[in-house]
Write an enzyme that holds these catalytic residues in place. Structure first.
Site, PDB file in Angstrom:
ATOM      1  N   PRO A  80      35.949  44.994  30.243  1.00 56.24           N
ATOM      2  CG  PRO A  80      38.044  44.003  31.831  1.00 56.24           C
ATOM      3  CD  PRO A  80      37.512  45.448  31.312  1.00 56.24           C
ATOM      4  CD  GLN A 130      40.308  40.531  30.859  1.00 58.30           C
ATOM      5  OE1 GLN A 130      40.241  40.284  29.959  1.00 58.30           O
ATOM      6  NE2 GLN A 130      40.969  39.204  31.730  1.00 58.30           N
ATOM      7  NE  ARG A 167      30.577  35.105  38.740  1.00 57.47           N
ATOM      8  CZ  ARG A 167      31.538  34.375  37.237  1.00 57.47           C
ATOM      9  NH1 ARG A 167      31.268  33.881  36.268  1.00 57.47           N
ATOM     10  NH2 ARG A 167      33.042  34.692  37.848  1.00 57.47           N
ATOM     11  CG  HIS A 275      35.611  39.919  38.480  1.00 55.18           C
ATOM     12  ND1 HIS A 275      37.138  39.862  37.636  1.00 55.18           N
ATOM     13  CD2 HIS A 275      35.024  39.362  37.453  1.00 55.18           C
ATOM     14  CE1 HIS A 275      36.743  38.969  36.549  1.00 55.18           C
ATOM     15  NE2 HIS A 275      35.674  38.733  35.936  1.00 55.18           N
ATOM     16  NE  ARG A 278      30.996  37.999  36.489  1.00 52.77           N
ATOM     17  CZ  ARG A 278      29.910  37.515  35.480  1.00 52.77           C
ATOM     18  NH1 ARG A 278      28.473  37.928  36.112  1.00 52.77           N
ATOM     19  NH2 ARG A 278      30.013  36.569  35.092  1.00 52.77           N
ATOM     20  CB  SER A 307      33.347  46.633  41.604  1.00 49.07           C
ATOM     21  OG  SER A 307      34.485  45.865  40.880  1.00 49.07           O
ATOM     22  N   GLY A 329      30.717  48.530  34.156  1.00 50.27           N
ATOM     23  CA  GLY A 329      30.809  47.131  32.676  1.00 50.27           C
ATOM     24  C   GLY A 329      29.745  47.333  32.887  1.00 50.27           C
ATOM     25  NE  ARG A 330      26.606  42.726  36.987  1.00 54.06           N
ATOM     26  CZ  ARG A 330      28.073  42.570  37.785  1.00 54.06           C
ATOM     27  NH1 ARG A 330      28.532  43.471  38.086  1.00 54.06           N
ATOM     28  NH2 ARG A 330      27.758  41.593  38.522  1.00 54.06           N
TER      29      ARG A 330
END
Ligand SMILES: Cc1cc2nc3c(=O)[nH]c(=O)nc-3n(C[C@H](O)[C@H](O)[C@H](O)COP(=O)(O)O)c2cc1C
Length: 379
Positions: A80, A130, A167, A275, A278, A307, A329-330
């Site tokens: 997500p 999610q 961040r 995460h 992050r 991750s 994810g990325r």
């Protein structure tokens, strides 16, 4: 570089970086504080060695995997990601459609820039939802009712955001709520006309599930209060378990005791996740946290890991160390940034072809047979 010449997820990342204004690229690419965790996530995967085994017939490779009573074509799904349309306009729907077409799970973020209903339709029967638990109970309840009505059967509640991560890149880029056009932002828009025109056509990205509520927000603190709560406790998880009759998965577990508590509470699975680096910079990479968690759970509930996945071999490494399934994810998001829907397909293709090749090289034609015997060093 043309899309079909992109050999790796890193190639897609670099292509995305050239097409997207800095502030929007950093929003996805960046991690918490020093970004140590972000870097360590991928480095730690590289440190896990698998010993190739030869003279096994690998002419047919089977990556099929079953989880939560459903069969999928590959052992990874889309993690997500909130506000992804700010990275590339239309990214959410492109990825949901990709997952439906390739028969892998798509996890719709409650902070997505597309409504959960539209994402459920695009992901067809492959959508998971999610949930961020809000500090306003009626917001959480509203999302649960909508998720149920939209047909989601798997709900993944995220535990690792008691507060938003810090961040540094976003602070340096002066990202703010409400969004302000600074001189740097303006320069980024001018330098990336394809992105800017596509964004104009799509309209300003927002957090679609809460669009009405957030219209009134005047500060980031307001937005945070709607989205997340520092008060999400084990007791709240217990209430959620009673409330949600479908599969319940807790995302963001790093400690074996927390994993065991989720199992005792009747959750169906956990996501070993930080995460994507992050939230904090000081924690363990997930592939290092995994063995102790797998040992403590000893198969009681499903373990998903995310991750840092950037290679097909990482998916095999995760399975060898005890994960049943993985999320990227990325890796898939960079594909969309590199080339929209075609780029998303290229990212999927790279990961799955690498996965097939790795299974061949380690002499294990069926993903389900991957186990600790492939590890060069036992954890
Ligand atoms: C830009 C961005 C936004 C994210 N938004 C969410 C979110 O809304 N909900 C959530 O549970 N996780 C979110 N995550 C975390 C991902 O689900 C996942 O854990 C992480 O991306 C995995 O690391 P990887 O990117 O290295 O694969 C987000 C990650 C990124 C990069």
């Amino acid at each position: 570089m043309r899309l079909d010449r992109a050999a790796s997820i890193e190639d897609l990342r670099l292509r995305a970086r050239r097409r997207i204004p800095r502030f929007a690229f950093d929003l996805v690419d960046g991690g918490a504080e020093s970004e140590r965790n972000l870097r360590r996530n991928s480095e730690a995967f590289e440190e896990v060695q698998l010993t190739p085994r030869y003279m096994v017939d690998v002419s047919k490779i089977d990556t099929g995997t079953e989880i939560f009573g459903q069969s999928f074509a590959a052992p990874f799904g889309m993690a997500p990601i909130g506000m992804l349309n700010a990275f590339w306009p239309g990214a959410d729907l492109a990825l949901a459609r990709l997952c439906a077409a390739e028969d892998i799970p798509y996890v719709a973020s409650s902070a997505a820039s597309t409504t959960l209903e539209a994402l459920a339709e695009a992901a067809q029967s492959n959508g998971w939802f999610q949930l961020y638990v809000s500090s306003d109970e009626s917001v959480t309840e509203g999302l649960i009712l909508r998720a149920k009505a939209a047909g989601y059967e798997v709900m993944m509640v995220t535990a690792d955001v008691p507060a938003a991560g810090k961040r540094d890149r976003d602070i340096r880029n002066q990202l703010s709520v409400p969004f302000r056009i600074t001189p740097e932002v303006l320069a980024g828009l001018v330098a990336n006309p394809v992105w800017s025109l596509a964004t104009l056509r799509h309209g300003k990205p927002n957090i679609a599930n809460y669009a009405d509520l957030l219209q009134a927000a005047t500060s980031y603190a307001d937005v945070q209060k709607t989205l997340i709560t520092p008060g999400f406790t084990w007791e709240a998880l217990e209430r959620l378990r009673d409330r949600w009759k479908g599969k319940l998965v807790v995302k963001g577990i790093l400690h074996p005791d927390d994993a065991v508590r989720c199992a005792e509470m009747g959750c169906d699975g956990i996501v070993v996740s930080n995460h994507g680096g992050r939230q904090v910079a000081f924690g363990p990479p997930t592939i290092e946290a995994l063995p102790a968690i797998a040992k403590a759970l000893s198969g009681r509930i499903k373990i998903i890991l995310d991750s840092g996945i950037r290679r097909g071999a990482d998916i095999v490494r995760a399975k060898a160390l005890g994960a049943d399934f993985t999320l990227a994810g990325r890796a898939l998001a960079f594909g969309v940034g590199a080339g929209g829907e075609a780029g998303a397909r290229r990212a999927f293709e790279i990961l799955s072809l690498e996965l097939v090749r790795t299974l061949g090289q380690v002499g294990t034609p069926s993903f389900s047979e991957v186990g600790p015997s492939l590890l060069s060093r036992q954890p």
